[in-house]
Design a protein around this motif. Structure first.
Motif, PDB file in Angstrom:
ATOM      1  N   VAL A  83     -21.717  17.095  -6.071  1.00  0.00           N
ATOM      2  CA  VAL A  83     -20.579  16.912  -6.968  1.00  0.00           C
ATOM      3  C   VAL A  83     -20.080  15.475  -6.840  1.00  0.00           C
ATOM      4  O   VAL A  83     -20.234  14.842  -5.795  1.00  0.00           O
ATOM      5  CB  VAL A  83     -19.431  17.906  -6.681  1.00  0.00           C
ATOM      6  N   ASP A  84     -19.473  14.969  -7.920  1.00  0.00           N
ATOM      7  CA  ASP A  84     -18.907  13.620  -7.897  1.00  0.00           C
ATOM      8  C   ASP A  84     -17.564  13.584  -7.182  1.00  0.00           C
ATOM      9  O   ASP A  84     -17.253  12.627  -6.492  1.00  0.00           O
ATOM     10  CB  ASP A  84     -18.735  13.086  -9.322  1.00  0.00           C
ATOM     11  N   ASN A  85     -16.763  14.645  -7.368  1.00  0.00           N
ATOM     12  CA  ASN A  85     -15.420  14.681  -6.794  1.00  0.00           C
ATOM     13  C   ASN A  85     -15.195  16.058  -6.170  1.00  0.00           C
ATOM     14  O   ASN A  85     -15.020  17.050  -6.877  1.00  0.00           O
ATOM     15  CB  ASN A  85     -14.373  14.405  -7.873  1.00  0.00           C
ATOM     16  N   ASP A  87     -12.698  17.249  -4.463  1.00  0.00           N
ATOM     17  CA  ASP A  87     -11.369  17.822  -4.666  1.00  0.00           C
ATOM     18  C   ASP A  87     -11.290  18.566  -6.001  1.00  0.00           C
ATOM     19  O   ASP A  87     -10.749  19.670  -6.070  1.00  0.00           O
ATOM     20  CB  ASP A  87     -10.297  16.728  -4.604  1.00  0.00           C
ATOM     21  N   GLU A  88     -11.865  17.980  -7.046  1.00  0.00           N
ATOM     22  CA  GLU A  88     -11.886  18.634  -8.358  1.00  0.00           C
ATOM     23  C   GLU A  88     -12.765  19.883  -8.334  1.00  0.00           C
ATOM     24  O   GLU A  88     -12.418  20.909  -8.920  1.00  0.00           O
ATOM     25  CB  GLU A  88     -12.373  17.669  -9.431  1.00  0.00           C
ATOM     26  N   ALA A  89     -13.910  19.803  -7.662  1.00  0.00           N
ATOM     27  CA  ALA A  89     -14.819  20.952  -7.584  1.00  0.00           C
ATOM     28  C   ALA A  89     -14.162  22.110  -6.840  1.00  0.00           C
ATOM     29  O   ALA A  89     -14.231  23.266  -7.274  1.00  0.00           O
ATOM     30  CB  ALA A  89     -16.128  20.548  -6.912  1.00  0.00           C
ATOM     31  N   ALA A  91     -10.919  22.631  -6.453  1.00  0.00           N
ATOM     32  CA  ALA A  91      -9.819  23.144  -7.283  1.00  0.00           C
ATOM     33  C   ALA A  91     -10.356  24.057  -8.391  1.00  0.00           C
ATOM     34  O   ALA A  91      -9.745  25.087  -8.694  1.00  0.00           O
ATOM     35  CB  ALA A  91      -9.025  21.992  -7.885  1.00  0.00           C
ATOM     36  N   ALA A  92     -11.496  23.704  -8.958  1.00  0.00           N
ATOM     37  CA  ALA A  92     -12.076  24.508 -10.047  1.00  0.00           C
ATOM     38  C   ALA A  92     -12.476  25.898  -9.566  1.00  0.00           C
ATOM     39  O   ALA A  92     -12.188  26.894 -10.230  1.00  0.00           O
ATOM     40  CB  ALA A  92     -13.275  23.791 -10.658  1.00  0.00           C
ATOM     41  N   ASN A  94     -11.394  27.369  -6.713  1.00  0.00           N
ATOM     42  CA  ASN A  94     -10.181  28.017  -6.203  1.00  0.00           C
ATOM     43  C   ASN A  94      -9.393  28.661  -7.331  1.00  0.00           C
ATOM     44  O   ASN A  94      -8.783  29.721  -7.141  1.00  0.00           O
ATOM     45  CB  ASN A  94      -9.280  27.025  -5.462  1.00  0.00           C
ATOM     46  N   GLU A 128     -20.192  15.939  -1.774  1.00  0.00           N
ATOM     47  CA  GLU A 128     -19.730  14.838  -2.616  1.00  0.00           C
ATOM     48  C   GLU A 128     -20.614  13.601  -2.424  1.00  0.00           C
ATOM     49  O   GLU A 128     -20.917  13.219  -1.299  1.00  0.00           O
ATOM     50  CB  GLU A 128     -18.273  14.505  -2.241  1.00  0.00           C
TER      51      GLU A 128
END
Length: 129
Positions: A83-85, A87-89, A91-92, A94, A128
């Motif tokens: 994944v690139d990020n 934190d975003e992954a 959160a998605a 979650n 990441e």
């Protein structure tokens, strides 16, 4: 000399096809390429696209035997997605009720990663880059 180009696909046998299909397509957002029902085997096969390169084959079979996967059983250890990020992954997934471990740092690369589980408790990693 043998020349291997890359991994072609990863096959996963699930215990609840509908639940796993929803997880891989809606929670992880993988694209369904082809779905077939093999009547003679009473089995579904769903081909999933990962980043336009790799494919996951999701299979259902009647009453598949359980396979130990934790903590360090022999066999496939986990499935990792780049994944690139992170934190975003995190959160998605979650947001879909998936619980992830705390984000860790790879001691050799300095990259961040975390683990969570699919509906059959298969360990999945976000790594990441």
């Amino acid at each position: 000399m043998l020349k291997i180009n890359r991994v072609h696909h990863v096959a996963i046998i699930c215990s609840d096809y509908a639940k796993s299909k929803q997880f891989y397509t809606e929670v992880l957002g993988l694209k369904a390429v082809r779905e077939v029902f093999r009547k003679e085997r009473n089995s579904y096969k769903l081909d999933l696209e990962v980043g336009n390169l790799y494919q996951i084959e999701l299979f259902s079979f009647p009453n598949p035997p359980a396979r130990p996967s934790r903590p360090e059983a022999a066999g496939l250890r986990h499935l990792a997605f780049e994944v690139d990020n992170i934190d975003e992954a995190v959160a998605a997934v979650n947001a879909h009720g998936v619980v992830t471990e705390p984000i860790r740092i790879d001691e050799f690369t300095g990259k961040r990663f975390t683990f969570f589980a699919d509906p059959d408790d298969l360990p999945i990693e976000f790594y990441e880059v």
